[in-house]
Motif scaffolding. Structure first.
Motif, mmCIF file in Angstrom:
data_model
loop_
_atom_site.group_PDB
_atom_site.id
_atom_site.type_symbol
_atom_site.label_atom_id
_atom_site.label_comp_id
_atom_site.label_asym_id
_atom_site.label_seq_id
_atom_site.Cartn_x
_atom_site.Cartn_y
_atom_site.Cartn_z
ATOM 1 N N LEU A 347 12.874 3.767 -12.688
ATOM 2 C CA LEU A 347 11.466 4.031 -12.574
ATOM 3 C C LEU A 347 10.629 3.612 -11.052
ATOM 4 C CD1 LEU A 347 10.621 2.094 -16.132
ATOM 5 C CD2 LEU A 347 10.922 4.522 -15.425
ATOM 6 N N SER A 348 11.507 3.223 -9.985
ATOM 7 C CA SER A 348 10.940 2.776 -8.854
ATOM 8 C C SER A 348 10.396 4.199 -8.222
ATOM 9 C CB SER A 348 12.071 2.271 -7.912
ATOM 10 O OG SER A 348 13.248 2.891 -7.752
ATOM 11 N N PRO A 349 10.930 5.445 -8.530
ATOM 12 C CA PRO A 349 10.344 6.644 -7.535
ATOM 13 C C PRO A 349 8.875 6.614 -7.824
ATOM 14 C CG PRO A 349 12.367 7.123 -8.723
ATOM 15 C CD PRO A 349 12.243 5.694 -9.129
ATOM 16 N N ILE A 350 8.298 6.196 -8.972
ATOM 17 C CA ILE A 350 6.867 6.322 -9.197
ATOM 18 C C ILE A 350 6.156 5.525 -8.107
ATOM 19 C CG2 ILE A 350 6.973 6.492 -11.599
ATOM 20 C CD1 ILE A 350 5.895 3.588 -11.920
ATOM 21 N N ILE A 351 6.728 4.428 -7.593
ATOM 22 C CA ILE A 351 6.035 3.735 -6.412
ATOM 23 C C ILE A 351 5.880 4.577 -5.315
ATOM 24 C CG2 ILE A 351 6.279 1.876 -4.773
ATOM 25 C CD1 ILE A 351 7.936 0.362 -6.958
ATOM 26 N N PHE A 352 7.020 5.355 -4.989
ATOM 27 C CA PHE A 352 7.128 6.241 -3.588
ATOM 28 C C PHE A 352 6.019 7.446 -3.818
ATOM 29 C CE2 PHE A 352 11.955 5.431 -4.320
ATOM 30 C CZ PHE A 352 11.714 4.247 -3.961
ATOM 31 N N ALA A 353 5.723 7.919 -4.917
ATOM 32 C CA ALA A 353 4.625 8.926 -5.058
ATOM 33 C C ALA A 353 3.252 8.698 -4.149
ATOM 34 C CB ALA A 353 4.364 9.198 -6.403
ATOM 35 N N SER A 354 3.152 7.427 -3.788
ATOM 36 C CA SER A 354 1.726 7.180 -3.369
ATOM 37 C C SER A 354 1.696 7.667 -1.871
ATOM 38 C CB SER A 354 1.330 5.563 -3.323
ATOM 39 O OG SER A 354 1.435 5.183 -4.621
ATOM 40 N N VAL A 355 2.925 7.898 -1.177
ATOM 41 C CA VAL A 355 3.164 8.236 0.077
ATOM 42 C C VAL A 355 2.466 9.630 0.245
ATOM 43 C CG1 VAL A 355 4.680 9.003 2.040
ATOM 44 C CG2 VAL A 355 5.181 6.724 0.554
ATOM 45 N N PHE A 356 2.595 10.536 -0.745
ATOM 46 C CA PHE A 356 2.284 11.888 -0.738
ATOM 47 C C PHE A 356 0.808 12.006 -0.731
ATOM 48 C CE2 PHE A 356 6.410 12.438 -2.829
ATOM 49 C CZ PHE A 356 6.942 13.218 -1.991
ATOM 50 N N ALA A 357 0.101 11.098 -1.393
ATOM 51 C CA ALA A 357 -1.254 10.835 -1.253
ATOM 52 C C ALA A 357 -2.091 10.394 -0.097
ATOM 53 C CB ALA A 357 -2.036 10.659 -2.675
ATOM 54 N N LEU A 358 -1.230 9.541 0.546
ATOM 55 C CA LEU A 358 -1.918 8.720 1.555
ATOM 56 C C LEU A 358 -2.622 9.329 2.671
ATOM 57 C CD1 LEU A 358 -2.145 5.700 2.912
ATOM 58 C CD2 LEU A 358 0.232 5.998 3.785
ATOM 59 N N PRO A 359 -2.208 10.562 3.287
ATOM 60 C CA PRO A 359 -2.867 11.205 4.307
ATOM 61 C C PRO A 359 -4.180 11.757 4.009
ATOM 62 C CG PRO A 359 -0.890 12.600 3.806
ATOM 63 C CD PRO A 359 -0.744 11.245 3.201
ATOM 64 N N TYR A 360 -4.148 11.940 2.589
ATOM 65 C CA TYR A 360 -5.407 12.884 2.081
ATOM 66 C C TYR A 360 -6.542 11.768 1.736
ATOM 67 C CZ TYR A 360 -1.809 16.581 1.762
ATOM 68 O OH TYR A 360 -0.778 17.207 2.101
ATOM 69 N N LYS A 361 -6.047 10.596 1.416
ATOM 70 C CA LYS A 361 -7.299 9.690 1.114
ATOM 71 C C LYS A 361 -7.546 8.523 1.995
ATOM 72 C CE LYS A 361 -6.606 9.981 -4.082
ATOM 73 N NZ LYS A 361 -6.537 9.536 -5.107
ATOM 74 N N PHE A 362 -6.727 8.384 3.044
ATOM 75 C CA PHE A 362 -7.097 7.233 3.876
ATOM 76 C C PHE A 362 -6.224 7.905 5.194
ATOM 77 C CE2 PHE A 362 -7.670 4.907 0.280
ATOM 78 C CZ PHE A 362 -8.739 4.122 0.481
ATOM 79 N N PRO A 363 -6.750 9.104 5.623
ATOM 80 C CA PRO A 363 -6.048 9.549 6.804
ATOM 81 C C PRO A 363 -5.955 8.771 8.118
ATOM 82 C CG PRO A 363 -8.048 10.883 6.402
ATOM 83 C CD PRO A 363 -7.773 9.808 5.240
ATOM 84 N N ASN A 364 -7.095 8.293 8.356
ATOM 85 C CA ASN A 364 -7.083 7.439 9.790
ATOM 86 C C ASN A 364 -6.388 6.450 9.605
ATOM 87 O OD1 ASN A 364 -8.522 9.595 10.939
ATOM 88 N ND2 ASN A 364 -10.327 8.884 10.209
ATOM 89 N N SER A 365 -6.232 5.609 8.582
ATOM 90 C CA SER A 365 -5.363 4.462 8.497
ATOM 91 C C SER A 365 -4.151 4.754 8.656
ATOM 92 C CB SER A 365 -5.688 3.792 7.094
ATOM 93 O OG SER A 365 -7.153 3.369 7.020
ATOM 94 N N TYR A 366 -3.826 5.745 8.193
ATOM 95 C CA TYR A 366 -2.243 6.418 8.129
ATOM 96 C C TYR A 366 -2.039 6.507 9.675
ATOM 97 C CZ TYR A 366 1.606 8.943 6.699
ATOM 98 O OH TYR A 366 3.168 9.439 6.088
#
Length: 462
Positions: A347-366
């Motif tokens: 079930l750990s792959p569900i944690i990794f999914a957040s990486v895909f959304a990171l540049p779209y929701k917080f692009p400059n923090s990334y």
């Protein structure tokens, strides 16, 4: 209330102490019996590589968006609340069962020195001791951890250097001999838990100085040091005792080359301290995850209460009480290891999914985070880590007993029913929309994104 924060040096020691713990003493004999003595050294090396791959996505997220509760916060805010809810319940299982693993392992080694005291009593007592220590806040926990880690490293050094000259099988023979690939995967699935631990820092990010930078540094340094120690420890174990099916614990091996006094020091300063440092950090880690979920309404409001030392006291007690109940109910060490391996891998792959959304929701923090790595590389690592997690989890699954499946299935059914009733209760009785709350961005992240945006504006205007 201002929370006292810990430094980079304390982070590194906290990470090392979190990794070198109950897991290596509990799972090494189990892994050796799965793969055999010839594969255990390479198994730890491969497992460490997997740990880097598996933890890297979380590290990227924490570097850009640090927060107490880490993965839970990233999943609820970046993916979807229901995904975060599944993870919160996984943490409830993994957290309590990991502490149970450590406490039961502590009692096993403690009994070698004081055989007359029942193991369950010892396990419950050590859980309560470190529950109380955790209640005094992260600075106090870090101080205790630093002292314990210094002694722990000395004890492991005695085992490795003392045993190296008593090996009857060469390191070359151990590494070069063939092993079964399927058994290697199964063993790695268990061994990787022995090397995971430095990620505890991600779950207490709000209580660490400059977390976006210090947490990745501490993770890398701590994991590299520990993986080298584990490989050496594994070689000494099978080198001294090649008839590996007789290895019940590392003390059985140590007594073949250590004097009685040194054996007592290894058990007390090595095995026992390794366990307590892991108990210390596990309680720290998982209580913060439960705290974050309670702040959103998933767990009762009392779980998010902060005591005068800046620690989530009721959340700490929740984790420990469930742990104690699990031990009283009769779980043995093998059951606990298997139960934690499944949500930790499959079930750990569900944690990794957040990486895909990171540049779209917080692009400059990334873009301004400490780990400045191209997004496509991060995504590739996520895919590789997910595939490996599922592959290893499937092999561990084959090692499980029917009662382990039944317990896990029953738990998720109860969790689903509880979540439905909790959402309905909050909406009907309190006028509170839990799902909407979970979607709200974390205020420190908003501030971080605003600051990063201003930095880019200044650069572009020059």
């Amino acid at each position: 209330m201002e929370v006292k924060k810990i430094s980079l040096f304390s982070c590194i020691l906290m990470g090392i102490g979190s990794i070198i713990g109950a897991s290596v003493f509990a799972t090494t004999p189990i892994a050796i019996k799965i793969i055999g003595g010839n594969g255990i050294v390479l198994g730890f090396i491969y497992a460490s590589i997997f740990v880097f791959l598996k933890t890297f996505p979380e590290m990227v997220l924490t570097s850009a968006l640090p927060a107490n509760g880490a993965s839970y916060m990233h999943l609820t805010r970046l993916i979807h609340p229901y995904v975060g809810i599944v993870h919160a319940f996984n943490q409830l299982v993994i957290g309590t069962m990991k502490v149970a693993t450590m406490a039961l392992t502590f009692s096993t080694y403690f009994k070698m020195i004081f055989p007359s005291i029942p193991e369950v009593i010892v396990a419950i007592t050590i859980t309560l001791i470190f529950t109380i220590i955790s209640l005094y806040g992260i600075k106090f926990s870090a101080t205790v951890q630093n002292i314990c880690v210094a002694v722990l490293l000395g004890a492991l050094g005695i085992y490795i250097f003392g045993g190296w000259g008593h090996t009857v099988v060469s390191l070359k023979d151990v590494i070069s001999t063939n092993f079964e690939v399927a058994k290697m995967w199964a063993a790695m699935g268990i061994m990787h838990g022995s090397l995971i631990g430095a990620n505890v820092l991600m779950y207490a990010a709000d209580e660490i100085d400059n977390p976006g930078k210090n947490i990745p540094i501490a993770f890398v340094v701590g994991t590299v040091i520990t993986s080298v120690l584990y490989a050496a420890l594994a070689y000494v174990t099978v080198g001294v005792m090649p008839n590996f099916y007789e290895i019940d614990n590392l003390a059985t091996v140590a007594q073949k080359f250590l004097s009685p006094a040194m054996l007592v020091f290894f058990i007390s300063g090595g095995a026992l301290l390794a366990v307590v440092t892991s108990i210390n950090s596990a309680i720290l880690m998982f209580s913060r995850s439960h705290f974050a979920a309670a702040r959103d309404g998933l767990f009762p409001n009392s779980i998010m209460k902060i005591n005068k030392y800046g620690a989530p006291g009721n959340s700490i007690w929740l984790n420990s009480v469930i742990t104690i109940l699990a031990m009283i109910s009769g779980f043995n060490l093998t059951d606990v290891v298997n139960i934690t391996a499944i949500p930790g891998l499959l079930l750990s792959p569900i944690i990794f999914a957040s990486v895909f959304a990171l540049p779209y929701k917080f692009p400059n923090s990334y873009k301004t985070s400490f780990l400045k790595i191209p997004h496509w590389i991060n995504c590739l690592i996520v895919i590789i880590a997910s595939v490996l997690s599922i592959l290893m989890g499937s092999y561990v699954l084959k090692q499980m007993q029917p009662k382990n499946y039944i317990i896990m299935i029953a738990f998720y059914i109860v969790a689903a029913i509880y979540t439905y009733l909790r959402i309905k209760y909050l909406k009907d009785k309190k006028g509170f929309d839990m799902i909407s709350k979970m979607k709200e961005p974390y205020q420190p992240w908003i501030d971080r994104e605003r600051q990063a945006t201003e930095e880019f504006s200044v650069k572009n205007s020059n």
